[in-house]
Design a protein around this motif. Structure first.
Motif, PDB file in Angstrom:
ATOM      1  N   THR A 107       0.840  -1.193   0.000  1.00 29.80           N
ATOM      2  CA  THR A 107       0.000   0.000   0.000  1.00 29.80           C
ATOM      3  C   THR A 107       0.878   1.246   0.000  1.00 29.80           C
ATOM      4  OG1 THR A 107      -0.066   0.162   2.416  1.00 29.80           O
ATOM      5  CG2 THR A 107      -1.755  -1.211   1.350  1.00 29.80           C
ATOM      6  N   ILE A 108       0.309   2.351  -0.411  1.00 27.08           N
ATOM      7  CA  ILE A 108       1.042   3.614  -0.386  1.00 27.08           C
ATOM      8  C   ILE A 108       1.471   3.946   1.043  1.00 27.08           C
ATOM      9  CG2 ILE A 108       0.844   6.106  -0.761  1.00 27.08           C
ATOM     10  CD1 ILE A 108      -1.097   5.426  -3.071  1.00 27.08           C
ATOM     11  N   GLU A 109       0.606   3.687   1.986  1.00 25.24           N
ATOM     12  CA  GLU A 109       0.900   3.997   3.377  1.00 25.24           C
ATOM     13  C   GLU A 109       2.104   3.223   3.891  1.00 25.24           C
ATOM     14  OE1 GLU A 109      -1.580   4.570   7.546  1.00 25.24           O
ATOM     15  OE2 GLU A 109      -2.306   3.138   6.056  1.00 25.24           O
ATOM     16  N   ASP A 110       2.253   1.979   3.444  1.00 23.88           N
ATOM     17  CA  ASP A 110       3.328   1.128   3.948  1.00 23.88           C
ATOM     18  C   ASP A 110       4.582   1.129   3.073  1.00 23.88           C
ATOM     19  OD1 ASP A 110       1.768   0.350   6.096  1.00 23.88           O
ATOM     20  OD2 ASP A 110       0.948  -1.403   5.057  1.00 23.88           O
ATOM     21  N   GLU A 111       4.507   1.721   1.901  1.00 22.84           N
ATOM     22  CA  GLU A 111       5.649   1.712   0.988  1.00 22.84           C
ATOM     23  C   GLU A 111       6.822   2.493   1.570  1.00 22.84           C
ATOM     24  OE1 GLU A 111       7.465   0.181  -1.065  1.00 22.84           O
ATOM     25  OE2 GLU A 111       6.035   0.239  -2.737  1.00 22.84           O
ATOM     26  N   THR A 112       8.039   2.024   1.328  1.00 24.96           N
ATOM     27  CA  THR A 112       9.224   2.748   1.777  1.00 24.96           C
ATOM     28  C   THR A 112       9.790   3.573   0.620  1.00 24.96           C
ATOM     29  OG1 THR A 112      10.818   1.022   1.178  1.00 24.96           O
ATOM     30  CG2 THR A 112       9.758   0.850   3.350  1.00 24.96           C
ATOM     31  N   PRO A 113      10.385   4.715   0.929  1.00 20.58           N
ATOM     32  CA  PRO A 113      10.996   5.513  -0.134  1.00 20.58           C
ATOM     33  C   PRO A 113      12.068   4.742  -0.904  1.00 20.58           C
ATOM     34  CG  PRO A 113      10.803   6.814   1.868  1.00 20.58           C
ATOM     35  CD  PRO A 113      10.452   5.398   2.233  1.00 20.58           C
ATOM     36  N   GLU A 114      12.789   3.863  -0.200  1.00 23.25           N
ATOM     37  CA  GLU A 114      13.865   3.103  -0.854  1.00 23.25           C
ATOM     38  C   GLU A 114      13.302   2.132  -1.899  1.00 23.25           C
ATOM     39  OE1 GLU A 114      15.093   4.799   2.910  1.00 23.25           O
ATOM     40  OE2 GLU A 114      13.453   3.382   2.460  1.00 23.25           O
ATOM     41  N   THR A 115      12.235   1.415  -1.530  1.00 27.04           N
ATOM     42  CA  THR A 115      11.639   0.468  -2.474  1.00 27.04           C
ATOM     43  C   THR A 115      10.968   1.203  -3.629  1.00 27.04           C
ATOM     44  OG1 THR A 115      11.290  -1.149  -0.725  1.00 27.04           O
ATOM     45  CG2 THR A 115      10.009  -1.437  -2.731  1.00 27.04           C
ATOM     46  N   TRP A 116      10.261   2.280  -3.310  1.00 25.68           N
ATOM     47  CA  TRP A 116       9.651   3.112  -4.349  1.00 25.68           C
ATOM     48  C   TRP A 116      10.691   3.522  -5.389  1.00 25.68           C
ATOM     49  CZ3 TRP A 116       4.961   5.384  -5.787  1.00 25.68           C
ATOM     50  CH2 TRP A 116       5.050   6.503  -6.612  1.00 25.68           C
ATOM     51  N   GLN A 117      11.821   4.035  -4.930  1.00 25.04           N
ATOM     52  CA  GLN A 117      12.844   4.522  -5.852  1.00 25.04           C
ATOM     53  C   GLN A 117      13.465   3.376  -6.640  1.00 25.04           C
ATOM     54  OE1 GLN A 117      13.449   7.945  -6.292  1.00 25.04           O
ATOM     55  NE2 GLN A 117      14.286   7.005  -8.140  1.00 25.04           N
ATOM     56  N   HIS A 118      13.628   2.222  -5.992  1.00 26.16           N
ATOM     57  CA  HIS A 118      14.218   1.069  -6.687  1.00 26.16           C
ATOM     58  C   HIS A 118      13.331   0.607  -7.844  1.00 26.16           C
ATOM     59  CE1 HIS A 118      16.597  -2.445  -7.421  1.00 26.16           C
ATOM     60  NE2 HIS A 118      15.646  -3.278  -7.038  1.00 26.16           N
ATOM     61  N   ILE A 119      12.023   0.563  -7.608  1.00 27.89           N
ATOM     62  CA  ILE A 119      11.100   0.170  -8.671  1.00 27.89           C
ATOM     63  C   ILE A 119      11.200   1.141  -9.845  1.00 27.89           C
ATOM     64  CG2 ILE A 119       8.668  -0.119  -9.290  1.00 27.89           C
ATOM     65  CD1 ILE A 119       9.583  -2.344  -7.526  1.00 27.89           C
ATOM     66  N   LEU A 120      11.203   2.430  -9.554  1.00 25.39           N
ATOM     67  CA  LEU A 120      11.304   3.424 -10.628  1.00 25.39           C
ATOM     68  C   LEU A 120      12.660   3.359 -11.331  1.00 25.39           C
ATOM     69  CD1 LEU A 120       8.658   4.463  -9.366  1.00 25.39           C
ATOM     70  CD2 LEU A 120       9.487   6.793  -9.763  1.00 25.39           C
ATOM     71  N   ASN A 121      13.717   3.089 -10.574  1.00 20.66           N
ATOM     72  CA  ASN A 121      15.045   3.001 -11.183  1.00 20.66           C
ATOM     73  C   ASN A 121      15.116   1.875 -12.217  1.00 20.66           C
ATOM     74  OD1 ASN A 121      16.041   5.124  -9.696  1.00 20.66           O
ATOM     75  ND2 ASN A 121      17.090   3.839  -8.178  1.00 20.66           N
ATOM     76  N   VAL A 122      14.562   0.721 -11.870  1.00 20.02           N
ATOM     77  CA  VAL A 122      14.617  -0.433 -12.781  1.00 20.02           C
ATOM     78  C   VAL A 122      13.632  -0.264 -13.931  1.00 20.02           C
ATOM     79  CG1 VAL A 122      14.244  -2.919 -12.997  1.00 20.02           C
ATOM     80  CG2 VAL A 122      15.421  -2.004 -10.979  1.00 20.02           C
ATOM     81  N   ASN A 123      12.374  -0.018 -13.594  1.00 15.15           N
ATOM     82  CA  ASN A 123      11.318  -0.080 -14.604  1.00 15.15           C
ATOM     83  C   ASN A 123      11.278   1.128 -15.538  1.00 15.15           C
ATOM     84  OD1 ASN A 123      10.680  -2.330 -13.101  1.00 15.15           O
ATOM     85  ND2 ASN A 123       8.610  -1.683 -12.581  1.00 15.15           N
TER      86      ASN A 123
END
Length: 254
Positions: A107-123
């Motif tokens: 969920t957006i509430e539980d997402e971490t900034p690190e994981t968010w950025q990693h997904i965007l970096n790869v995809n």
């Protein structure tokens, strides 16, 4: 595939050089097989080296021209080295399939900034770095085609997939902009927009996934997506650029 079926495969890509990211398994592996069956010299790249090496050996045993090389799509220096490698061997690039991608459910509430950025970096950034690095070689093609793998979750959104959906929506805007910027160079850029696909990437999805919302009541096979990729890569799609080819079993028509 039998020899007869192999011989019946169209040969629209004979002699063309194709680069596929995320090429070790799933959709990427299927794309490598299909493009090679249609005559392309395929370089599959990934960070899953054991699987990528095994795939290349398997396809080479079938007399398909597929090789494997390690590449982390988030590393600009590795993209630069790959550009130099292709320039030395082939002097051009005809097909770039930005297929590498990862999924994370939160969920957006539980997402971490690190994981968010990693997904965007790869995809998303991975596709940007790839295209940016390969533009000089694509310009030398004469019939260059870039295919960016988005997702139906890009335009539709999906609860629990905020980072993933954002990255895939970003790919749509990136593809349109790249198509406009590169049209004068003869480089076509299109987005593939798959619905649910049966791959190792979605093995952890909850039971059913998008199937209940898909009118055809199943996921696609990777081979069905590869047929669309081969079409976009070929001269059959020569007047398509800046487009989104939706292959989703009717999901977006609901």
């Amino acid at each position: 595939m039998t020899q007869d079926n192999h011989d019946a495969m169209p040969c629209r890509l004979k002699g063309r050089i194709a680069l596929i990211t995320g090429g070790s398994r799933g959709q990427g592996a299927a794309h490598a097989r299909r493009l090679a069956q249609e005559g392309a010299h395929v370089l599959a790249v990934d960070i899953l080296d054991d699987e990528g090496t095994a795939l290349a050996r398997t396809l080479q045993a079938e007399n398909l021209d597929v090789t494997y090389r390690h590449l982390d799509v988030t590393r600009k220096d590795e993209w630069t080295a790959l550009h130099d490698h292709l320039a030395d061997i082939h002097g051009k690039l005809d097909i770039l399939v930005n297929n590498a991608g990862i999924v994370h459910i939160s969920t957006i509430e539980d997402e971490t900034p690190e994981t968010w950025q990693h997904i965007l970096n790869v995809n998303l950034s991975g596709a940007f770095l790839g295209l940016q690095s390969m533009i000089p070689l694509l310009r030398k093609s004469g019939h260059a085609s870039v295919i960016n793998t988005s997702s139906i979750f890009g335009p539709s959104g999906a609860p629990g997939y905020s980072a993933y959906a954002t990255s895939k929506a970003g790919l749509l805007g990136f593809s349109r902009t790249a198509a406009l910027e590169l049209a004068a160079d003869g480089i076509r850029v299109n987005a593939l927009v798959p619905g649910g696909v049966s791959t190792p990437l979605n093995a952890a999805e909850k039971e059913g996934g998008v199937i209940p919302e898909t009118p055809l009541r199943r996921r696609a096979t990777p081979q069905e997506l590869s047929a669309a990729v081969a079409f976009l890569a070929s001269d059959d799609a020569s007047f398509m650029t800046g487009a989104e080819l939706v292959v989703d079993g009717g999901f977006s028509a609901r």
